[in-house]
Design an enzyme around this catalytic site. Structure first.
Site, PDB file in Angstrom:
ATOM      1  N   THR A   1     -60.118  43.343 125.971  1.00  0.00           N
ATOM      2  CA  THR A   1     -60.852  42.138 126.371  1.00  0.00           C
ATOM      3  C   THR A   1     -61.698  41.648 125.192  1.00  0.00           C
ATOM      4  O   THR A   1     -61.751  40.448 124.917  1.00  0.00           O
ATOM      5  CB  THR A   1     -61.717  42.429 127.620  1.00  0.00           C
ATOM      6  OG1 THR A   1     -60.838  42.873 128.665  1.00  0.00           O
ATOM      7  CG2 THR A   1     -62.451  41.192 128.091  1.00  0.00           C
TER       8      THR A   1
ATOM      9  N   CYS B   1     -55.369  42.378 145.933  1.00  0.00           N
ATOM     10  CA  CYS B   1     -55.419  42.606 147.379  1.00  0.00           C
ATOM     11  C   CYS B   1     -56.872  42.588 147.818  1.00  0.00           C
ATOM     12  O   CYS B   1     -57.604  43.523 147.570  1.00  0.00           O
ATOM     13  CB  CYS B   1     -54.787  43.963 147.656  1.00  0.00           C
ATOM     14  SG  CYS B   1     -54.553  44.306 149.380  1.00  0.00           S
TER      15      CYS B   1
ATOM     16  N   HIS C   1     -57.328  52.924 126.598  1.00  0.00           N
ATOM     17  CA  HIS C   1     -57.216  53.640 127.877  1.00  0.00           C
ATOM     18  C   HIS C   1     -55.883  53.434 128.579  1.00  0.00           C
ATOM     19  O   HIS C   1     -55.580  54.104 129.557  1.00  0.00           O
ATOM     20  CB  HIS C   1     -58.383  53.286 128.808  1.00  0.00           C
ATOM     21  CG  HIS C   1     -58.364  51.909 129.393  1.00  0.00           C
ATOM     22  ND1 HIS C   1     -57.973  51.683 130.681  1.00  0.00           N
ATOM     23  CD2 HIS C   1     -58.696  50.708 128.875  1.00  0.00           C
ATOM     24  CE1 HIS C   1     -58.082  50.380 130.942  1.00  0.00           C
ATOM     25  NE2 HIS C   1     -58.516  49.770 129.858  1.00  0.00           N
TER      26      HIS C   1
ATOM     27  N   GLN D   1     -49.938  46.532 126.828  1.00  0.00           N
ATOM     28  CA  GLN D   1     -48.951  47.347 127.551  1.00  0.00           C
ATOM     29  C   GLN D   1     -47.806  47.798 126.645  1.00  0.00           C
ATOM     30  O   GLN D   1     -46.982  48.613 127.055  1.00  0.00           O
ATOM     31  CB  GLN D   1     -48.405  46.575 128.764  1.00  0.00           C
ATOM     32  CG  GLN D   1     -49.452  46.198 129.791  1.00  0.00           C
ATOM     33  CD  GLN D   1     -50.038  47.392 130.546  1.00  0.00           C
ATOM     34  OE1 GLN D   1     -49.478  48.492 130.524  1.00  0.00           O
ATOM     35  NE2 GLN D   1     -51.181  47.184 131.192  1.00  0.00           N
TER      36      GLN D   1
ATOM     37  N   SER E   1     -55.607  48.311 123.592  1.00  0.00           N
ATOM     38  CA  SER E   1     -56.609  49.003 124.393  1.00  0.00           C
ATOM     39  C   SER E   1     -56.250  50.483 124.497  1.00  0.00           C
ATOM     40  O   SER E   1     -55.112  50.819 124.819  1.00  0.00           O
ATOM     41  CB  SER E   1     -56.615  48.369 125.789  1.00  0.00           C
ATOM     42  OG  SER E   1     -57.565  49.000 126.584  1.00  0.00           O
TER      43      SER E   1
HETATM   44  N1  PLP Z   1     -54.297  42.694 128.690  1.00  0.00           N
HETATM   45  C1  PLP Z   1     -53.480  43.379 129.491  1.00  0.00           C
HETATM   46  C2  PLP Z   1     -52.017  43.048 129.500  1.00  0.00           C
HETATM   47  C3  PLP Z   1     -53.977  44.392 130.296  1.00  0.00           C
HETATM   48  O1  PLP Z   1     -53.146  45.072 131.097  1.00  0.00           O
HETATM   49  C4  PLP Z   1     -55.356  44.688 130.244  1.00  0.00           C
HETATM   50  C5  PLP Z   1     -55.922  45.725 131.121  1.00  0.00           C
HETATM   51  O2  PLP Z   1     -56.090  45.555 132.307  1.00  0.00           O
HETATM   52  C6  PLP Z   1     -56.186  43.947 129.396  1.00  0.00           C
HETATM   53  C7  PLP Z   1     -55.621  42.970 128.631  1.00  0.00           C
HETATM   54  C8  PLP Z   1     -57.666  44.245 129.284  1.00  0.00           C
HETATM   55  O3  PLP Z   1     -57.836  45.451 128.582  1.00  0.00           O
HETATM   56  P1  PLP Z   1     -59.239  46.235 128.462  1.00  0.00           P
HETATM   57  O4  PLP Z   1     -59.361  47.026 129.723  1.00  0.00           O
HETATM   58  O5  PLP Z   1     -59.111  47.134 127.287  1.00  0.00           O
HETATM   59  O6  PLP Z   1     -60.306  45.255 128.258  1.00  0.00           O
END
Ligand code: PLP
Length: 690
Positions: free
Chosen positions: A73, A338, A213, A191, A211
């Site tokens: 993000t 949901c 995690h 992803q 990211s």
């Molecule tokens: N972009 C995608 C495709 C994601 O799946 C996610 C995670 O939910 C994000 C961005 C945001 O990532 P982060 O949790 O590191 O801010």
């Protein structure tokens, strides 16, 4: 004991043990600030440098920038800010610049939200434009061809988080090159990390956020790649860390852990191969097809990451699937957002043009790169277990169920509901105010138990039940004449009600359903046990009306439960009493003491029967329940049981439990309102007690 089968890897993943050790080492031994010149700082800096070098090699960063930050993000903000600052500068110099901010219709919300935010904040005045995707979820390149010449920035993710659909990045690059656009290009690679080959500097991609995690590093650590020569503006200014690109003392624990994960990826000796991942997905897909007949996959397997399945099951909502999987400790997510009340359709699946039932009913199953054979084997067993539980509950209409359903059933307990009066002995039922969204469910119950539908009646005139009548086929005589409320014109029974009026009634097992006028254009239905040729007020157990607040003097008593079909206040049902006390909630730490001091208390699980049946024990671990059995009374059956509890000993404590504490709270509130003061709810539900 963690008996969970975690299949929500696209949401987040567990931390690789070696990465957790590296983080612990950084926090315990190498805790220095990498900017410090002394030995303690240098020992930390080595870890930082090694992690970056590994990332640079693995992602093919070349002479581009690679900075550590807090996650994708943040990376997205930095990329968008950098691009829009460059746009503003060009605008200020009077140079030509595109007017559109183009983003894929299936991007993570962080992307359009960041575009809108920085566009507004910087006053760039550009127009956000969603780039459509095709039925497979891939970007519409023809549309991009049209938009690209006027684009200032284009954002297209590498792989989608809901479906795993892999974008055609070469195709997009080709369109951008051919259009001659000066648009800056961001590719959200969250992803893709560890699942797709990336060689960023060899591409036209300007910005790529990552990211940690999502790939077995902790939360709060991420990376941003910026192509050499692409505009760059720091988001965070301060002490000049990350060579001034992202200030703030580095998250060294996160960086050390991510470094270990990246090194494992580079070595290729830790995570399963692509072929193994494909094999795991195929096994899960086979298990789903076998357990849940009619399962439809929303992602084409040959165009998506091997770690993601997105599917829907006809007649079973995503909420019900989530609940049954959760009871079996298989952690999945609704493919859509949901909400507590309704499953909102997924914007990703909507953009692919899928029908509403597939979009609103979607479930995402995704596994991380640490998955192994044993996990998949257990997952498949539990999927079969869930399928059996749903089938036994008549939720899947592939074959008539041996166990007929009986009594009163409330379908939908949030705002609007339909009621089914079921009689197992005669295999017949009556449907009251069926909601269009429940056509498939009602049909499944009727077919599953081989019922004959005696009538489909409405509390308001001119209701159209044509679709349900059609779906029920031979189980309902749609040709039989009815009045404007669906009431059979040729009802044989006539009964005298408590007010002396004589009305038409339908016999259903040992009970009768009588119809009464409830004002202009409205009907009420009374369900009770007749006494000879009459239905006295004290024999009326339930009264069905549109809003549940209708007083029917002389026809009912204070013990009659008023069952609404439009339940705006989520009451489930109404009765004479209104006050709800504050001591309704028991938490898991006080439950044992409460049960000790109330030996006659009854524990009631209000989850649906398929959840109860699918539960992987221990459901109430850590809670001393004594020898008390947990009674199963699903919320959809609560009203029928409430009628019995209220006629019995209303001082016997009833402790309701469910998955999260939401449904049990409703049940306890409902019973308190109806005049059962000893009703309680286990706060936090089984999720916290287990
Ligand atoms: N972009 C995608 C495709 C994601 O799946 C996610 C995670 O939910 C994000 C961005 C945001 O990532 P982060 O949790 O590191 O801010």
């Amino acid at each position: 004991m963690n008996n969970d089968i975690y299949l929500d890897g696209n949401a987040t993943t567990c931390v690789l043990p070696a990465a957790a050790l590296a983080a612990a080492d950084i926090m315990g031994q190498r805790y220095g600030n990498p900017s410090s010149a002394h030995g303690t700082g240098l020992r930390a800096k080595v870890v930082l440098d090694q992690a970056r070098q590994c990332a640079v090699r693995l992602l093919g960063v070349g002479d581009g920038r690679l900075m550590f930050n807090s996650g994708a993000t943040e990376g997205i903000q930095t990329a968008v800010l950098s691009a829009l600052v460059a746009v503003r500068e060009r605008q200020a110099r009077g140079e030509p610049v595109g007017k559109l901010l183009v983003y894929g219709a299936t991007e993570h919300k962080a992307v359009p939200e960041a575009l809108a935010h920085w566009n507004r904040l910087l006053g760039a005045g550009l127009t956000l434009t969603a780039l459509p995707v095709d039925a497979d979820g891939r970007h519409d390149l023809a549309a991009l061809r049209t938009l690209a010449p006027d684009a200032a920035m284009v954002c297209t993710m590498a792989a989608n988080n809901e479906t795993g659909v892999i974008s055609d990045l070469d195709g997009i690059a080709g369109v951008l090159a051919a259009s001659g656009t000066g648009a800056l290009w961001m590719v959200d690679c969250v992803q893709a990390l560890g699942k797709l080959e990336l060689n960023l500097a060899a591409t036209r991609i300007d910005y790529a956020p990552f990211s940690g995690h999502k790939l077995h590093a902790p939360k709060g650590i991420g990376m941003l790649y910026v192509r050499a020569g692409a505009p760059f503006t720091p988001l965070v200014m301060g002490g000049g860390q990350e060579t001034g690109q992202r200030s703030g003392t580095e998250n060294m624990a996160g960086i050390a852990a991510l470094g270990v994960v990246l090194a494992a990826l580079e070595r290729g000796d830790t995570f399963p191969s692509h072929a193994q991942l494909h094999g795991y997905r195929a096994r899960l897909a086979d298990a789903l097809r076998a357990a849940l007949p009619g399962t439809v996959f929303n992602n084409a397997f040959d165009k998506s990451l091997p770690t993601t399945l997105n599917f829907a099951v006809p007649g079973v909502s995503s909420r019900e699937l989530m609940d049954v999987f959760d009871a079996a400790r298989v952690r999945v997510s609704a493919g859509s957002a949901c909400s507590a009340s309704k499953a909102a359709p997924s914007y990703v699946l909507d953009a692919m043009g899928l029908p509403l039932w597939r979009s609103a009913g979607a479930i995402r199953m995704s596994f991380g790169a640490m998955v192994d054979d044993a996990t998949i084997a257990t997952a498949c067993e539990r999927i079969a277990h869930c399928g059996a539980a749903l089938r036994a509950a008549g939720m899947i209409a592939d074959q008539p169920s041996a166990e007929p359903d009986d009594g009163l059933r409330q379908l939908g307990t949030e705002g609007e509901c339909s009621w089914l009066v079921l009689d197992a002995a005669s295999r017949s039922c009556i449907v009251i105010d069926p909601l269009p969204a429940q056509t498939a469910r009602i049909t499944a119950i009727v077919r599953g138990h081989n019922y004959r539908v005696q009538a489909i009646v409405a509390t308001t005139a001119h209701a159209d039940h044509g679709a349900l009548a059609h779906a029920l086929g031979a189980h309902f005589d749609a040709a039989a004449p009815t009045d404007g409320y669906g009431w059979p014109a040729l009802t044989a029974h006539r009964l005298v009600l408590g007010n002396g009026a004589e009305v038409a009634a339908i016999a259903i097992g040992s009970q009768v359903l009588a119809q009464v006028t409830a004002g202009e254009g409205a009907r009420a239905y009374l369900l009770g046990i007749k006494d000879g040729a009459s239905l006295p007020a004290d024999m009326v157990r339930f009264a069905f009306t549109a809003h549940g607040d209708l007083a029917l003097p002389a026809l009912t008593t204070g013990q009659t439960l008023l069952c609404p079909t439009r339940d705006a206040r989520n009451l489930l049902c109404a009765g004479p009493l209104a006050a709800v006390a504050a001591d309704l909630q028991l938490d898991s730490s006080t439950l044992a003491a409460f049960l000790d001091s109330h030996p006659d208390a009854v524990l009631i699980d209000v989850r649906e029967p398929y959840e109860f049946a699918a539960t992987v024990p221990p459901a109430l671990a850590g809670v001393a329940t004594g020898n008390r059995a947990v009674q199963s009374v699903p919320l959809s059956r609560l009203v029928e049981h409430a009628s019995l509890w209220l006629r019995g000993n209303t001082h016997q404590p009833l402790v309701f439990v469910c998955r999260s504490g939401n449904r049990s709270m409703k049940a306890a509130q409902c019973l308190r309102r109806l005049g059962h003061p000893g009703s309680y709810s286990l706060a936090g539900g089984l999720a916290l007690a287990a």
